[in-house]
Structure formats: structure tokens, C-alpha cells
Write an enzyme that holds these catalytic residues in place. Structure first.
Site, PDB file in Angstrom:
ATOM      1  N   ASP A   1      -0.006   4.991   1.357  1.00  0.00           N
ATOM      2  CA  ASP A   1      -0.126   5.866   2.532  1.00  0.00           C
ATOM      3  C   ASP A   1       0.035   5.074   3.826  1.00  0.00           C
ATOM      4  OD1 ASP A   1      -0.930   8.506   1.308  1.00  0.00           O
ATOM      5  OD2 ASP A   1      -2.493   7.204   0.483  1.00  0.00           O
TER       6      ASP A   1
ATOM      7  N   ASP B   1       0.866  -1.158   0.000  1.00  0.00           N
ATOM      8  CA  ASP B   1       0.000   0.000   0.000  1.00  0.00           C
ATOM      9  C   ASP B   1       0.923   1.235   0.000  1.00  0.00           C
ATOM     10  OD1 ASP B   1      -2.212   1.742   0.539  1.00  0.00           O
ATOM     11  OD2 ASP B   1      -1.664   1.680   2.670  1.00  0.00           O
TER      12      ASP B   1
HETATM   13 MG   LIG Z   1      -2.718   3.106   3.736  1.00  0.00          MG
END
Ligand SMILES: [Mg+2]
Length: 618
Positions: A112, A110
């Protein structure tokens, strides 16, 4: 044979009774209810509580009921070094399931809060932006609108508009074809602007009762931790909580659904996202304002409006623009991410990125933390994936994004290195890459959106990034915390052993000990967060958050940088489960032995919190 030290409290101080001055080595407690020894009533009944060390009891002579309190004494002195020798490394990788990095060929990430970490300024930005959106763009939550026979609009809290139809630009939909004229009912009170973001207010994983407008921490067994229920910014008294919920248990049907989402009938929304910290705080601040000013409002509307405002900070690009404009202010941990990716690349691992964030935002961030050639490290890059839909919706095709951010229309037959793709779905991803099963390890910070479907449906390995782990472990490793926990364990052990004494005087003493235990528990909670305590534990149980983490993540760690301390080429060593391992001082009421037979890990029931750390940790 007696758990008594001097303090001048034991008249006669029989020679065989050890005194504190001589270095008490205590093996149990005395029941003074019967027999006599000089001025003492004494039977010599032994309660073996903790092997050869229990603690030091200070009390007046005579009956058990005369004991005033238990002192932190020899037990602490001897238990603390033992606890200190079992401290957990904040840079370790923790495991819920057997896994060997040598089996992992493909690493997915992922973006962020996984590849990129943000500074404290970001939550302040989100809070302020959402607060201003709420004030400027949302209606008063309990405005009751109606359209009269004459077609005119009326508002209970406002005044009749006297005009119909209204220009679309000044109408906000209330649903069911009824509209609210913002010139009349208008916005949330501007006074809300006086509330500033307090980073120390909330923790992740809390539940919010949408109808009752209370925020709380719930444990793995659906019990509310009393003392952690907040209405607005004020704690709700325990008695009121118990009355509201007819106890402290929350039935399953009231909780967010299996994926952590709220749907009809689910009145308990769980906040799992790191981005939800400003959302919880804003919700509490607005509740506080309405409560303080005796404004009648509908909590369900308030919840939705705050949620929409937070969402808009993302979807309207406010957050993205702010970060891009001052990347050094908002992004941190850059070097470590770069080192991790370089290490995996050096070992020939394939890597891919699946994020919900937009292309230009990710590109700018990755250029900052990795370098302008960051795409060379990744075999596949997917942006605006709309997880968790990405894992479930087979219908959405991938779409190529060119260098200028323009979406192309050609059919995707292959996911090429160096390209950026938007949307798509996991089923197509698996078909195009062939990256299936347990040779893939995907890292994300959102236990539901990033990891749940992968664990439950698709069989990838999952790694949770839990930044709070590092700060909590650092606290747990302080001597002050260890001493407090040692005392809490002592007190709990004494209560367990002595509760068999049913006489009124003994019961009075036990009540005092329980009161003291409650105070010490409060103290331990405050080490982490004054309102809600630890992310991972309640007074005596794992939190609901930890339970979900245990279910959906094979491994978890504070940040990807923890990988730097491990050799990805060799399997982890086999270490027997420490369930029952005498080297881990745990109190039966405070530790959580949840599973047996996990190898490659060693269980650490450290300071009340169940964690298992890979033995390869530095
Ligand atoms: Mg995230």
C-alpha cells in the site's frame, strides 16, 4: 556603497547613490545615525550582507529608524534567476546516505502506497466509514458508569438501566469490569455525520496531544511551530500555546517513543501513516463538534475511539471490500509500477513483497496494476506480515496460503516463487533466503513500520516512498514561491545585519521588519497547506518528520516511478557535498546544512528545505 534607492525618499539623491532607475546594484546598508550629507545624516557604515547584492531600501531620509520598510527590488531580480536555476526535479531520487544501485541485488517492497497508489476517493471512504462506526458502535466518551449496591447500572449522562444483568450484545466494556449499556449512554452524536472529509485539512507527520486534544506540527528540535496548533478545526492562538506548554518546546518524554508509537506517558502521538490523514481529520471534526456544543468530554477516550474506528475500517475489511469492488476508482499509478518492476526484472534483480494487507486484496490489486502473472516477477510474497512485528518477533512462523486463500499447516522449509505466505518474521526470512545486508533495498511509505527496524537492526538499505514530495517540489518550483522565498531571505538577512542597532527608533523599524517576516512566513506556509504548511519544514527548521526520514531512509522519492529515470547498473557519481557551495543561495537562518562528506549526492538547500538529490537525476 549604499543600499538606498530613490522612491523620492532620499533628498538630494547624491550622484554616487545609485537610483532604482539606473539599475541599483546595492552592496550594503547605510547607517544614517551619524554624519551628514546634505539633508541626510550619514556615516557610510557598510553592512555587507549578501555579497554584492542586498536589496533596495525605501525610506525617508535621515536615521535608520526612519526607514519604513524594505522593498523587494534588485535583490529579487538578481536572486530569483539563481534560485530558479537550482530547482529540484520532482522525479529525482533524494539521498540521505551514500548508496549505489549497482550494489543492490534484491529489491523488496511494501504494497500500500508503495507498489500501489490510491486516489483521493480512498481517504473519503475511510473517513466516512470510520465516522459511521464511531456513531454506531462507540459510547459517549465521558459517560461515567457505576454499578450500585443493588447491582444496578447507573450512568451520569444517561439514566439508570434498572436491569441487571444486561444482555452481552448491548454492553460495551469500559474496562475494570464496568460496562456501559449502549441503550442508555449509547453512541456518539449522529450530528457528527454532517462533517465531510476535507483532504486539504491535515498533513502527514503531525503530532496530536492526546490529553489536550490539539493537533500540531513540531520541528526537528521538538519545537512547536506556532500558528499550526489546532483544537478541533480552529487554530489555537500563539499566546495560549505558549501558556499551555510553558513555551513552545515539547520534552522528549512526552513524544511518541522511538518507533513512533504512543505508550504510557507519551501524550504526543505522531501520525506517520498516509492512512492517518482521515484519522486526524475525523479526530478534529469530532473535537470540533463537542467544543462547539459545549459538551464535556474526555479527550483521551475520544482519541482511542477514533483510533479504534479507523482500525476497524481496515480490520473489518470495509476498506478492502470497497477497493476490490471498484478498483478503477481507487487505484492509480498502475502503469509506472509495472514498468519499474519490469525494468528491475530485466536487469536480473530479485524481488519480494512484504505487506500487512491480506492475500486476496493484494492479488486483485496486483492483477490490476501488473497483470495476472504478477507473481512471476516476485521471488517471495508475504502477506499479513504485521509489520513492524515482522521485523522483531522471532516466534511467528510462515504459513502458506493456497490459491483459494486457505491457510495450510505444513512447516515451511523454503520460500518458493509463485507461493504466497502469511505472517512469518524477518529472522526466518533471512535464514531461508540468505538475503542479508546492504545488497537488499526495501521500499516502504511508513518510516517507522517499514523502515526503522531495517535501518537500526538489520542493515538492509531502505527507500522511503513519500508521495507528498512531488506536489511540494512542484510548488517550490513555481516562480511565485521562489520570489517569496527570495524576499524572505532578504528580509531575514537585513534583520540579522541590522539588529545591532539598539536605539529605540531602529528597534521600532526592526519590529516592523519582524512583523513583515512573520507575514511572509505565513504566506510561504500557505503555499502548501493553509493549516500546517509543508511536510518537510517549519518556518526555520526541518520538521520532526524530515528528521525521522533522514534517519531511517537511505534514499527517498515521490514514487517508485522515479527509478525509471536512473540506470540501476552504474554507481552514482561522486559529487562533493555542497556545504558551503556558493552556487546554492542559502540564508544562514533558513538553510539546514546537516552533514558533510556525503558523496554520490549533491546537497541542495533549495528554497529553505534541505534535500540532497542524486546527481544522476534527469
Ligand atoms: Mg504502506
Amino acid at each position: 556603497m549604499v543600499a538606498v534607492d530613490g522612491f523620492g525618499a532620499v533628498p538630494g539623491d547624491p550622484e554616487w547613490l545609485p537610483s532604482r532607475d539606473r539599475g541599483v546594484h546595492v552592496v550594503g546598508l547605510v547607517d544614517f545615525n551619524q554624519g551628514s550629507l546634505g539633508p541626510l545624516s550619514f556615516t557610510g557604515t557598510l553592512v555587507e550582507a549578501f555579497g554584492d547584492v542586498v536589496g533596495v531600501v525605501r525610506g525617508r531620509c535621515g536615521r535608520l529608524g526612519q526607514f519604513q520598510r524594505v522593498q523587494l527590488g534588485v535583490l529579487t531580480q538578481e536572486l530569483v534567476p539563481s534560485l530558479m536555476s537550482n530547482l529540484l526535479n520532482p522525479d529525482a531520487i533524494f539521498s540521505n546516505n551514500e548508496m549505489s544501485l549497482s550494489d543492490i541485488e534484491i529489491y523488496g517492497f511494501d504494497y500500500d502506497y508503495t507498489l500501489v497508489f490510491y486516489s483521493k476517493h480512498l481517504h473519503t471512504l475511510i473517513f466516512n466509514a470510520a465516522r459511521d462506526l464511531l456513531i454506531n458502535e462507540h459510547r459517549i466518551p465521558n459517560a461515567e458508569m457505576a454499578v450500585g449496591k443493588n447491582g444496578l447500572f447507573s450512568c451520569r449522562r444517561g439514566r439508570d438501566t434498572g436491569a441487571s444483568p444486561w444482555p452481552p450484545c448491548c454492553r460495551h466494556a469500559l474496562g475494570h469490569g464496568i460496562f456501559c449499556d449502549v441503550d442508555v449512554a449509547s453512541e456518539y452524536p449522529a450530528e457528527i455525520r454532517k462533517y465531510e472529509y476535507d483532504p486539504s485539512f491535515a498533513i502527514r507527520g503531525l503530532h496530536y496531544d492526546v490529553h489536550r486534544a490539539v493537533l500540531m506540527k513540531i520541528d526537528a528540535f521538538h519545537y512547536i511551530q506556532l500558528g499550526t496548533v489546532y483544537r478541533g478545526l480552529s487554530v489555537v492562538p500563539d499566546e495560549e500555546v505558549i501558556e499551555m506548554y510553558e513555551g513552545s518546546h515539547v520534552p522528549l518524554e512526552q513524544m511518541s517513543d522511538f518507533y513512533g508509537k504512543s505508550s504510557h506517558g507519551n501524550t504526543m502521538k505522531q501520525f506517520m501513516d498516509i492512512f492517518s490523514l482521515p484519522e486526524m481529520t475525523l479526530l478534529s471534526c469530532v473535537n470540533e463538534h463537542f467544543l462547539r456544543n459545549n459538551i464535556d468530554y474526555e479527550p483521551v477516550h475520544l482519541y482511542k475511539d477514533v483510533k479504534d474506528s479507523i482500525r476497524d475500517v481496515h480490520t473489518k475489511g470495509i476498506m478492502y471490500r470497497a477497493i476490490e469492488a471498484d478498483i478503477e476508482k481507487y487505484i492509480c499509478y498502475a502503469e509506472q509500477t509495472r514498468a519499474v518492476l519490469a525494468k528491475l526484472a530485466d536487469h536480473g534483480k530479485k524481488m519480494f513483497l512484504v505487506t500487512n494487507s491480506p492475500s486476496s486484496f493484494v492479488d486483485k490489486g496486483m492483477r490490476y496494476i501488473v497483470g495476472k502473472d504478477w507473481r512471476d516477477l516476485f521471488d517471495v510474497v508475504i502477506v499479513q506480515a504485521e509489520k513492524p512485528n515482522f521485523f522483531n518477533d522471532k516466534r511467528r512462523p510462515f504459513r502458506k496460503v493456497n490459491e483459494k486463500g486457505v491457510l495450510l499447516w505444513d512447516r515451511i522449509h523454503k520460500l518458493q516463487k509463485g507461493q504466497i505466505y502469511k505472517q512469518g518474521n524477518l529472522y526466518e526470512f533471512l535464514k531461508l533466503t540468505g538475503w542479508r545486508g546492504s545488497k537488499v533495498l526495501y521500499f516502504g511509505d511508513h518510516i517507522y513500520s517499514d523502515l526503522a527496524d531495517l535501518t537500526l537492526k538489520h542493515g538492509w538499505r531502505t527507500g522511503a516512498i513519500i508521495p507528498e514530495l512531488r506536489s511540494e517540489l512542484k510548488i517550490m518550483n513555481t516562480e511565485q514561491y521562489v520570489q517569496t522565498m527570495a524576499w524572505l531571505q532578504t528580509l531575514t538577512g537585513l534583520l540579522e545585519q541590522m539588529q545591532v542597532h539598539r536605539d529605540p527608533e531602529s528597534q521600532l523599524v526592526l519590529q516592523e521588519w519582524k512583523k513583515e517576516r512573520k507575514e511572509v512566513r505565513e504566506m510561504t506556509k500557505n503555499f502548501f497547506n493553509a493549516q500546517f504548511g509543508s511536510l518537510f519544514r517549519t518556518d526555520q527548521n526541518p520538521t520532526y518528520f524530515l528528521r525521522r526520514l533522514s534517519r531511517f531512509a537511505d534514499v527517498y522519492m515521490a514514487s517508485l516511478s522515479c527509478l525509471l529515470h536512473y540506470d540501476v547498473r552504474i554507481p552514482f557519481l561522486h559529487v562533493a557535498s555542497s556545504l558551503g557551495d556558493p552556487s546554492h543561495p542559502c540564508d544562514s537562518a533558513l538553510c539546514f546544512p546537516t552533514s558533510v562528506g556525503f558523496n554520490s549526492v549533491s546537497n541542495h538547500f533549495a528554497n529553505d528545505t534541505l534535500v540532497r538529490v542524486w546527481s544522476q537525476a534527469p
